[in-house]
Motif scaffolding. Structure first.
Motif, PDB file in Angstrom:
ATOM      1  N   PRO A   1       0.815  -1.213   0.000  1.00  0.00           N
ATOM      2  CA  PRO A   1       0.000   0.000   0.000  1.00  0.00           C
ATOM      3  C   PRO A   1       0.853   1.270   0.000  1.00  0.00           C
ATOM      4  O   PRO A   1       1.999   1.263   0.451  1.00  0.00           O
ATOM      5  CB  PRO A   1      -0.746  -0.113   1.335  1.00  0.00           C
ATOM      6  CG  PRO A   1       0.255  -0.770   2.238  1.00  0.00           C
ATOM      7  CD  PRO A   1       1.123  -1.661   1.382  1.00  0.00           C
ATOM      8  N   GLY A   2       0.278   2.351  -0.482  1.00  0.00           N
ATOM      9  CA  GLY A   2       0.989   3.623  -0.425  1.00  0.00           C
ATOM     10  C   GLY A   2       0.256   4.695  -1.201  1.00  0.00           C
ATOM     11  O   GLY A   2      -0.815   4.454  -1.765  1.00  0.00           O
ATOM     12  N   SER A   3       0.853   5.877  -1.232  1.00  0.00           N
ATOM     13  CA  SER A   3       0.260   6.982  -1.996  1.00  0.00           C
ATOM     14  C   SER A   3       0.758   6.960  -3.437  1.00  0.00           C
ATOM     15  O   SER A   3       0.047   7.379  -4.348  1.00  0.00           O
ATOM     16  CB  SER A   3       0.627   8.322  -1.354  1.00  0.00           C
ATOM     17  OG  SER A   3       0.356   8.297   0.016  1.00  0.00           O
ATOM     18  N   PHE A   4       1.985   6.558  -3.631  1.00  0.00           N
ATOM     19  CA  PHE A   4       2.597   6.463  -4.970  1.00  0.00           C
ATOM     20  C   PHE A   4       2.375   7.751  -5.775  1.00  0.00           C
ATOM     21  O   PHE A   4       1.978   7.706  -6.940  1.00  0.00           O
ATOM     22  CB  PHE A   4       2.072   5.235  -5.732  1.00  0.00           C
ATOM     23  CG  PHE A   4       2.256   3.947  -4.976  1.00  0.00           C
ATOM     24  CD1 PHE A   4       3.514   3.375  -4.855  1.00  0.00           C
ATOM     25  CD2 PHE A   4       1.175   3.317  -4.359  1.00  0.00           C
ATOM     26  CE1 PHE A   4       3.700   2.188  -4.141  1.00  0.00           C
ATOM     27  CE2 PHE A   4       1.345   2.137  -3.640  1.00  0.00           C
ATOM     28  CZ  PHE A   4       2.608   1.576  -3.546  1.00  0.00           C
ATOM     29  N   ASP A   5       2.638   8.881  -5.144  1.00  0.00           N
ATOM     30  CA  ASP A   5       2.387  10.184  -5.789  1.00  0.00           C
ATOM     31  C   ASP A   5       3.689  10.961  -5.973  1.00  0.00           C
ATOM     32  O   ASP A   5       3.955  11.870  -5.201  1.00  0.00           O
ATOM     33  CB  ASP A   5       1.376  10.965  -4.936  1.00  0.00           C
ATOM     34  CG  ASP A   5       0.993  12.289  -5.570  1.00  0.00           C
ATOM     35  OD1 ASP A   5       0.794  12.313  -6.795  1.00  0.00           O
ATOM     36  OD2 ASP A   5       0.907  13.300  -4.840  1.00  0.00           O
ATOM     37  N   PRO A   6       4.516  10.613  -6.954  1.00  0.00           N
ATOM     38  CA  PRO A   6       4.332   9.567  -7.960  1.00  0.00           C
ATOM     39  C   PRO A   6       5.175   8.330  -7.636  1.00  0.00           C
ATOM     40  O   PRO A   6       5.963   8.326  -6.693  1.00  0.00           O
ATOM     41  CB  PRO A   6       4.892  10.249  -9.215  1.00  0.00           C
ATOM     42  CG  PRO A   6       6.048  11.060  -8.681  1.00  0.00           C
ATOM     43  CD  PRO A   6       5.654  11.491  -7.301  1.00  0.00           C
ATOM     44  N   LEU A   7       5.018   7.316  -8.506  1.00  0.00           N
ATOM     45  CA  LEU A   7       5.824   6.088  -8.420  1.00  0.00           C
ATOM     46  C   LEU A   7       7.297   6.438  -8.668  1.00  0.00           C
ATOM     47  O   LEU A   7       7.608   7.176  -9.610  1.00  0.00           O
ATOM     48  CB  LEU A   7       5.333   5.126  -9.507  1.00  0.00           C
ATOM     49  CG  LEU A   7       5.962   3.739  -9.538  1.00  0.00           C
ATOM     50  CD1 LEU A   7       5.333   2.851  -8.464  1.00  0.00           C
ATOM     51  CD2 LEU A   7       5.758   3.075 -10.904  1.00  0.00           C
ATOM     52  N   THR A   8       8.181   5.910  -7.825  1.00  0.00           N
ATOM     53  CA  THR A   8       9.622   6.139  -8.024  1.00  0.00           C
ATOM     54  C   THR A   8      10.309   4.797  -8.288  1.00  0.00           C
ATOM     55  O   THR A   8       9.697   3.738  -8.112  1.00  0.00           O
ATOM     56  CB  THR A   8      10.268   6.756  -6.760  1.00  0.00           C
ATOM     57  OG1 THR A   8      10.258   5.753  -5.731  1.00  0.00           O
ATOM     58  CG2 THR A   8       9.559   8.007  -6.283  1.00  0.00           C
TER      59      THR A   8
ATOM     60  N   SER B   1      -1.484  -1.177  -4.004  1.00  0.00           N
ATOM     61  CA  SER B   1      -2.752  -0.478  -3.770  1.00  0.00           C
ATOM     62  C   SER B   1      -2.546   0.980  -3.407  1.00  0.00           C
ATOM     63  O   SER B   1      -1.874   1.311  -2.430  1.00  0.00           O
ATOM     64  CB  SER B   1      -3.522  -1.171  -2.645  1.00  0.00           C
ATOM     65  OG  SER B   1      -3.807  -2.490  -3.023  1.00  0.00           O
ATOM     66  N   ILE B   2      -3.199   1.818  -4.182  1.00  0.00           N
ATOM     67  CA  ILE B   2      -3.098   3.264  -3.980  1.00  0.00           C
ATOM     68  C   ILE B   2      -4.165   3.689  -2.977  1.00  0.00           C
ATOM     69  O   ILE B   2      -5.353   3.399  -3.165  1.00  0.00           O
ATOM     70  CB  ILE B   2      -3.338   4.016  -5.311  1.00  0.00           C
ATOM     71  CG1 ILE B   2      -2.413   3.488  -6.410  1.00  0.00           C
ATOM     72  CG2 ILE B   2      -3.192   5.517  -5.132  1.00  0.00           C
ATOM     73  CD1 ILE B   2      -2.830   3.901  -7.817  1.00  0.00           C
ATOM     74  N   LEU B   3      -3.731   4.373  -1.930  1.00  0.00           N
ATOM     75  CA  LEU B   3      -4.687   4.874  -0.942  1.00  0.00           C
ATOM     76  C   LEU B   3      -5.375   6.117  -1.495  1.00  0.00           C
ATOM     77  O   LEU B   3      -4.708   7.068  -1.907  1.00  0.00           O
ATOM     78  CB  LEU B   3      -3.968   5.226   0.368  1.00  0.00           C
ATOM     79  CG  LEU B   3      -4.831   5.942   1.409  1.00  0.00           C
ATOM     80  CD1 LEU B   3      -5.840   4.994   2.055  1.00  0.00           C
ATOM     81  CD2 LEU B   3      -3.970   6.576   2.488  1.00  0.00           C
TER      82      LEU B   3
END
Ligand code: PNS
Length: 162
Positions: free
Chosen positions: A7-14, A34-36
């Protein structure tokens, strides 16, 4: 069959995230990245944009990785998805306190779900989405830190903002 949720925010993916995903895809049968969705937290990229970016990068490389979205309690979502494992990346000691607290709280809420920590390659140990956004906004280069599509989107975003 072991299902893991990352899980994470991935804002953005690194590339740090991609590294953890690659390691997880090797260890577990099915990995749900999974994007929160958090209406209280303002994000640079919309959830739809993040899904698009992540699918573009992850789908061709990792057949056992799924990109999804969740809201609410993580352990509830893990139960719904029949996941036995929560994956978190840990970079430096500074991450430890927050991650330790979350892992133990999640264990209290759902004793059957195990949190597994992964260390990304050391060249990503200082990398974070927050710093990437700051550098891109100030016109610095984020090449080698994020996938090319993310680099392009960041450039577009901050060009528009000027
Ligand atoms: O990588 P991030 O953005 O710090 O991810 C944080 C995340 C999504 C793992 C965390 O905020 C979370 O699990 N949120 C869902 C709500 C929840 O379950 N809270 C209780 C945690 S003990």
């Amino acid at each position: 069959m072991t299902t893991a949720i990352y899980p994470g925010s991935f804002d953005p993916l690194t590339f740090g995230h991609v590294d953890v995903i690659e390691r997880s895809a090797r260890l577990f049968d099915h990995v749900i990245v999974s994007i929160l969705t958090n209406p209280q937290k303002s994000a640079l990229f919309s959830v739809d944009e993040r899904i698009e970016i992540m699918q573009d990068i992850l789908k061709p490389r990792f057949p056992n990785v799924e990109v999804a979205v969740f809201h609410g309690l993580l352990v509830e979502y893990a139960r719904q998805r029949n996941a036995q494992v929560i994956v978190r990346g840990i970079r430096a000691v500074t991450d430890y306190e927050y991650e330790f607290q979350m892992a133990l709280m999640n264990r209290r809420l759902a004793p059957g779900i195990e949190t597994v920590f992964m260390m990304p390659a050391e060249n990503y140990s200082y990398l974070s989405s927050r710093l990437v956004k700051e550098i891109a906004e100030l016109g610095g280069s984020v090449a080698g830190l994020v996938p090319e599509i993310v680099e392009k989107r960041l450039k577009q975003r901050f060009r528009k903002g000027k």
